[in-house]
Motif scaffolding. Structure first.
Motif, PDB file in Angstrom:
ATOM      1  N   MET A   1       0.840  -1.182   0.000  1.00  0.00           N
ATOM      2  CA  MET A   1       0.000   0.000   0.000  1.00  0.00           C
ATOM      3  C   MET A   1       0.887   1.248   0.000  1.00  0.00           C
ATOM      4  SD  MET A   1      -2.817   1.013   2.806  1.00  0.00           S
ATOM      5  CE  MET A   1      -3.193   2.696   3.043  1.00  0.00           C
ATOM      6  N   THR A   2       0.595   2.158  -0.869  1.00  0.00           N
ATOM      7  CA  THR A   2       1.363   3.403  -0.923  1.00  0.00           C
ATOM      8  C   THR A   2       0.588   4.522  -0.244  1.00  0.00           C
ATOM      9  OG1 THR A   2       0.480   3.994  -3.072  1.00  0.00           O
ATOM     10  CG2 THR A   2       2.542   2.761  -3.046  1.00  0.00           C
ATOM     11  N   THR A   3       1.330   5.427   0.316  1.00  0.00           N
ATOM     12  CA  THR A   3       0.747   6.566   1.017  1.00  0.00           C
ATOM     13  C   THR A   3       1.061   7.829   0.237  1.00  0.00           C
ATOM     14  OG1 THR A   3       1.196   5.428   3.095  1.00  0.00           O
ATOM     15  CG2 THR A   3       0.648   7.749   3.247  1.00  0.00           C
ATOM     16  N   ASP A   4       0.072   8.684   0.109  1.00  0.00           N
ATOM     17  CA  ASP A   4       0.234   9.947  -0.598  1.00  0.00           C
ATOM     18  C   ASP A   4       1.257  10.826   0.113  1.00  0.00           C
ATOM     19  OD1 ASP A   4      -0.713  12.922  -1.198  1.00  0.00           O
ATOM     20  OD2 ASP A   4      -1.492  11.618  -2.776  1.00  0.00           O
ATOM     21  N   LEU A   5       2.052  11.525  -0.653  1.00  0.00           N
ATOM     22  CA  LEU A   5       3.061  12.422  -0.087  1.00  0.00           C
ATOM     23  C   LEU A   5       2.448  13.480   0.816  1.00  0.00           C
ATOM     24  CD1 LEU A   5       5.241  12.759  -3.269  1.00  0.00           C
ATOM     25  CD2 LEU A   5       6.077  11.942  -1.064  1.00  0.00           C
ATOM     26  N   THR A   6       1.258  13.947   0.482  1.00  0.00           N
ATOM     27  CA  THR A   6       0.633  15.005   1.281  1.00  0.00           C
ATOM     28  C   THR A   6       0.122  14.502   2.629  1.00  0.00           C
ATOM     29  OG1 THR A   6      -1.476  14.717   0.140  1.00  0.00           O
ATOM     30  CG2 THR A   6       0.019  16.421  -0.720  1.00  0.00           C
ATOM     31  N   ASP A   7       0.201  13.202   2.863  1.00  0.00           N
ATOM     32  CA  ASP A   7      -0.137  12.676   4.185  1.00  0.00           C
ATOM     33  C   ASP A   7       0.957  12.982   5.202  1.00  0.00           C
ATOM     34  OD1 ASP A   7      -2.519  11.692   3.226  1.00  0.00           O
ATOM     35  OD2 ASP A   7      -1.849   9.616   3.096  1.00  0.00           O
ATOM     36  N   ILE A   8       2.125  13.393   4.718  1.00  0.00           N
ATOM     37  CA  ILE A   8       3.224  13.775   5.605  1.00  0.00           C
ATOM     38  C   ILE A   8       3.064  15.248   5.955  1.00  0.00           C
ATOM     39  CG2 ILE A   8       5.732  14.080   5.800  1.00  0.00           C
ATOM     40  CD1 ILE A   8       6.054  11.745   3.856  1.00  0.00           C
ATOM     41  N   PRO A  25       7.507   9.028  -5.865  1.00  0.00           N
ATOM     42  CA  PRO A  25       6.066   9.001  -6.078  1.00  0.00           C
ATOM     43  C   PRO A  25       5.188   8.911  -4.843  1.00  0.00           C
ATOM     44  CG  PRO A  25       6.981   6.841  -6.480  1.00  0.00           C
ATOM     45  CD  PRO A  25       8.141   7.763  -6.181  1.00  0.00           C
ATOM     46  N   ASP A  26       5.757   8.524  -3.693  1.00  0.00           N
ATOM     47  CA  ASP A  26       4.909   8.311  -2.525  1.00  0.00           C
ATOM     48  C   ASP A  26       5.709   8.517  -1.231  1.00  0.00           C
ATOM     49  OD1 ASP A  26       6.329   5.831  -2.001  1.00  0.00           O
ATOM     50  OD2 ASP A  26       5.146   4.972  -3.629  1.00  0.00           O
ATOM     51  N   ALA A  27       4.976   8.519  -0.125  1.00  0.00           N
ATOM     52  CA  ALA A  27       5.583   8.769   1.178  1.00  0.00           C
ATOM     53  C   ALA A  27       6.617   7.707   1.547  1.00  0.00           C
ATOM     54  CB  ALA A  27       4.494   8.855   2.250  1.00  0.00           C
ATOM     55  N   GLU A  28       6.354   6.471   1.188  1.00  0.00           N
ATOM     56  CA  GLU A  28       7.290   5.396   1.516  1.00  0.00           C
ATOM     57  C   GLU A  28       8.642   5.610   0.829  1.00  0.00           C
ATOM     58  OE1 GLU A  28       4.079   4.876   0.670  1.00  0.00           O
ATOM     59  OE2 GLU A  28       3.399   4.201   2.638  1.00  0.00           O
ATOM     60  N   LEU A  30       9.844   8.474  -0.176  1.00  0.00           N
ATOM     61  CA  LEU A  30      10.462   9.642   0.452  1.00  0.00           C
ATOM     62  C   LEU A  30      11.128   9.248   1.767  1.00  0.00           C
ATOM     63  CD1 LEU A  30      11.069  12.636   0.711  1.00  0.00           C
ATOM     64  CD2 LEU A  30       8.752  12.959   1.611  1.00  0.00           C
ATOM     65  N   ARG A  31      10.443   8.492   2.586  1.00  0.00           N
ATOM     66  CA  ARG A  31      11.027   8.071   3.867  1.00  0.00           C
ATOM     67  C   ARG A  31      12.264   7.200   3.645  1.00  0.00           C
ATOM     68  NH1 ARG A  31       5.354   7.469   5.225  1.00  0.00           N
ATOM     69  NH2 ARG A  31       4.786   9.164   6.629  1.00  0.00           N
ATOM     70  N   ARG A  32      12.185   6.309   2.676  1.00  0.00           N
ATOM     71  CA  ARG A  32      13.305   5.410   2.384  1.00  0.00           C
ATOM     72  C   ARG A  32      14.533   6.195   1.902  1.00  0.00           C
ATOM     73  NH1 ARG A  32      10.507   2.105  -0.309  1.00  0.00           N
ATOM     74  NH2 ARG A  32      10.875   2.960  -2.367  1.00  0.00           N
ATOM     75  N   ARG A  33      14.318   7.177   1.036  1.00  0.00           N
ATOM     76  CA  ARG A  33      15.443   7.961   0.494  1.00  0.00           C
ATOM     77  C   ARG A  33      15.977   8.975   1.491  1.00  0.00           C
ATOM     78  NH1 ARG A  33      14.900   9.343  -5.720  1.00  0.00           N
ATOM     79  NH2 ARG A  33      16.992  10.080  -5.288  1.00  0.00           N
ATOM     80  N   GLY A  34      15.107   9.477   2.343  1.00  0.00           N
ATOM     81  CA  GLY A  34      15.509  10.490   3.308  1.00  0.00           C
ATOM     82  C   GLY A  34      15.446  11.879   2.699  1.00  0.00           C
TER      83      GLY A  34
END
Length: 114
Positions: A1-8, A25-28, A30-34
């Motif tokens: 399941m992917t989470t929208d970036l704007t959920d952050i 493309p998604d919050a996951e 972004l979190r993984r890359r830092g």
């Protein structure tokens, strides 16, 4: 399941759109890359460097308000930001050089070693 970036927290539609265009493309992802590497992707995708955007992304991934970055922490992030901008300027042509490379009139050269 992917989470929208704007959920952050701190990431609105415009930032999300820029991140998606930069390959995040998604919050996951972004979190993984830092935050630092995500901002590198933004710069390489053509975003203009802006220190506030850099530290807002840092605060977002920590779940902190965007304006919570102060003092020594902010100064340390500024050093990292300046180094990142300098790195990407070396590898990413801008202005007339970028335009000339795009149409094939300038060939990329390896940096010379002394």
């Amino acid at each position: 399941m992917t989470t929208d970036l704007t959920d952050i927290q701190n990431i609105g539609p415009a930032t999300a759109q820029s991140l998606i265009a930069a390959g995040i493309p998604d919050a996951e992802t972004l979190r993984r890359r830092g935050a630092h590497e995500a901002y590198r992707a933004l710069l390489l995708a053509g975003e203009r460097p802006h220190f506030i955007g850099y530290y807002v992304l840092q605060m977002a991934l920590q779940g902190r308000p965007w304006n919570d970055c102060r003092g020594e922490e902010k100064a340390a992030l500024r050093v990292k930001f300046d180094a990142l901008v300098a790195e990407t300027r070396i590898t990413t042509p801008t202005g007339i050089e970028a335009a000339l490379r795009e149409i094939g009139l300038v060939v990329s050269q390896s940096p010379s070693r002394s």
